[in-house]
Scaffold this motif. Structure first.
Motif, mmCIF file in Angstrom:
data_model
loop_
_atom_site.group_PDB
_atom_site.id
_atom_site.type_symbol
_atom_site.label_atom_id
_atom_site.label_comp_id
_atom_site.label_asym_id
_atom_site.label_seq_id
_atom_site.Cartn_x
_atom_site.Cartn_y
_atom_site.Cartn_z
ATOM 1 N N GLY A 1 4.056 0.396 8.594
ATOM 2 C CA GLY A 1 4.151 1.783 9.031
ATOM 3 C C GLY A 1 5.332 2.483 8.392
ATOM 4 N N GLY A 2 5.836 3.505 9.080
ATOM 5 C CA GLY A 2 6.964 4.267 8.546
ATOM 6 C C GLY A 2 6.600 4.892 7.216
ATOM 7 N N SER B 1 1.302 10.061 6.026
ATOM 8 C CA SER B 1 2.577 10.663 5.620
ATOM 9 C C SER B 1 3.283 11.336 6.805
ATOM 10 C CB SER B 1 2.354 11.658 4.482
ATOM 11 O OG SER B 1 1.496 12.680 4.930
ATOM 12 N N ALA B 2 2.783 11.091 8.025
ATOM 13 C CA ALA B 2 3.408 11.685 9.222
ATOM 14 C C ALA B 2 4.849 11.185 9.379
ATOM 15 C CB ALA B 2 2.597 11.330 10.454
ATOM 16 N N LEU B 3 5.671 12.013 9.989
ATOM 17 C CA LEU B 3 7.087 11.644 10.128
ATOM 18 C C LEU B 3 7.352 10.735 11.320
ATOM 19 C CD1 LEU B 3 8.783 15.011 9.125
ATOM 20 C CD2 LEU B 3 8.482 12.944 7.743
ATOM 21 N N ASP B 4 6.338 10.552 12.167
ATOM 22 C CA ASP B 4 6.465 9.566 13.244
ATOM 23 C C ASP B 4 5.087 8.965 13.484
ATOM 24 O OD1 ASP B 4 7.556 7.970 15.166
ATOM 25 O OD2 ASP B 4 8.203 9.597 16.497
ATOM 26 N N LEU C 1 9.820 3.299 12.647
ATOM 27 C CA LEU C 1 8.464 3.796 12.401
ATOM 28 C C LEU C 1 8.425 5.302 12.166
ATOM 29 C CD1 LEU C 1 6.462 1.714 15.030
ATOM 30 C CD2 LEU C 1 6.912 1.205 12.619
ATOM 31 N N GLY C 2 9.593 5.947 12.243
ATOM 32 C CA GLY C 2 9.641 7.391 12.014
ATOM 33 C C GLY C 2 10.962 7.791 11.381
ATOM 34 N N GLY D 1 15.242 13.207 14.241
ATOM 35 C CA GLY D 1 14.710 13.366 15.596
ATOM 36 C C GLY D 1 13.355 12.707 15.814
ATOM 37 N N TYR D 2 12.748 12.194 14.758
ATOM 38 C CA TYR D 2 11.438 11.550 14.918
ATOM 39 C C TYR D 2 11.620 10.085 15.309
ATOM 40 C CZ TYR D 2 9.759 15.744 12.612
ATOM 41 O OH TYR D 2 9.497 17.048 12.292
#
Ligand code: ADP
Ligand code: MG
Length: 331
Positions: free
Chosen positions: A191-192, A218-221, A246-247, A252-253
């Protein structure tokens, strides 16, 4: 590699203790996390109790910086350091440390009659104080060094099912680990910021052991669906090794990473209703430590490594230059 425990008496001789006191420091010089100092103290105590005179040596901060403020802090906060312990300046003030010069190794060795490596987290570096000195003095591994070695080594011969969870960034530094553990682990979750890269690596996407996040890679979390998936994989495992947030937690994620941490805490405890023991969980990585540190739950896990990059190298290669040096020391 011999443990310092094999020495019954140091006979009033000096013992060079290579620690990793390169602790994070805030804007006003305050120490943000003293864990790496604290884990070296049982070894210092052990040596003192057996009539040795510890000389503590570490690197610190940028080249040229003085380690003096750290030593002052440590002496003030830990009784064991108040008397009968000597200290050296920041090892990296001497250019021979990082170039592994024989001259600097000799200079260090001339200060003591024994050497103890209590810096597992620096032992992936071929530096004079890590690989040079053990060639010149009878050398031993410190108590925490041995613990890092033994606990991390359980991952080479794990209970199954074994789930490896990888997050973070810098795919190239994690790929050797994936390759090695494809032979050992039952599942590898990637992940991450690694997920996208893993998807682009054909050998990984074709492998049924590899698990990727659900949805946008590609999500930040990490998202809810993926956390549910991870939860079921954790529940089905006996052994979990986790490295990498994972973020993008600095921005802040960090919700997903904290949720994963909580899941692992829960599964580390024995389930009395089902009469099942707690799962063995090992966690490590510099950034990973940063995130879980604020929760103060390290003691709930089988092991939380403080070895950062050295942990990744040890897991990928099964050894480190500093371990090899201890294996070749004169007796
Ligand atoms: P560790 O030090 O624990 O081994 P890494 O150094 O590999 O971890 O990775 C930490 C970095 O990964 C952090 O800077 C974090 O912001 C980044 N990261 C983790 N997940 C994501 C993500 N989904 N998107 C962007 N960056 C991420
Ligand atoms: Mg990192």
């Amino acid at each position: 590699m011999k443990s310092v425990k094999e020495v019954g008496d140091f006979e009033n001789k000096k013992v060079l203790v290579r620690g990793d006191w390169n602790v994070p420091v805030g804007e006003n010089g305050e120490i943000l996390d003293a864990s790496r100092i604290e884990v070296s103290l049982p070894t210092v105590e052990y040596i003192k109790n057996r009539n040795g005179i510890p000389i503590i040596a570490s690197h610190f901060g940028r080249e040229g910086e003085s380690i003096e403020p750290i030593i002052t802090y440590a002496k003030k906060n830990y009784l064991i350091l108040e008397e009968g312990v000597e200290f050296l300046e920041n090892l990296r003030q001497n250019s021979g440390e990082e170039t592994n010069s024989e001259e600097f190794a000799k200079e260090l060795a001339s200060k003591a009659e024994f050497y103890v490596n209590e810096a597992f987290s620096t032992s992936h570096r071929e530096h004079a104080s890590i690989v040079g000195v053990p060639k010149l003095l009878p050398s031993f591994a410190g108590l925490r060094f041995v613990e890092e070695f033994e606990k991390l080594s359980t991952a080479f011969n794990p209970e199954h099912p074994f789930l490896l969870i990888l997050g973070g960034a810098k795919f190239e530094t994690k790929l050797p680990l994936v390759k090695k553990f494809l032979n050992i682990a039952d599942y590898i979750f990637i992940g991450g910021a690694l997920a996208q890269k893993a998807l682009e690596t054909e050998s990984l996407t074709q492998n049924p052991k590899i698990i990727l996040p659900v949805g946008d890679l590609s999500a930040l979390d990490i998202n809810q669906e993926t956390l549910v998936l991870l939860k079921s994989k954790i529940e089905n495992s006996k052994f979990v090794l986790w490295n990498g947030p994972l973020g993008k937690y600095e921005d802040g994620y960090k919700e997903g990473t904290l949720r994963l941490t909580q899941m692992l805490v829960d599964s580390s405890a024995p389930d009395f209703a089902k009469a099942t023991p707690g799962k063995k969980v090992i966690i490590g990585g510099g950034d990973t430590e940063n995130v879980i540190d604020e929760l103060n739950i390290s003691h709930k896990f089988f092991f939380v490594s403080l070895a950062g990059g050295a942990m990744l190298e040890f897991l990928a290669n099964g050894t480190l230059p500093g371990i090899e040096a201890l294996n070749q020391t004169p007796s």
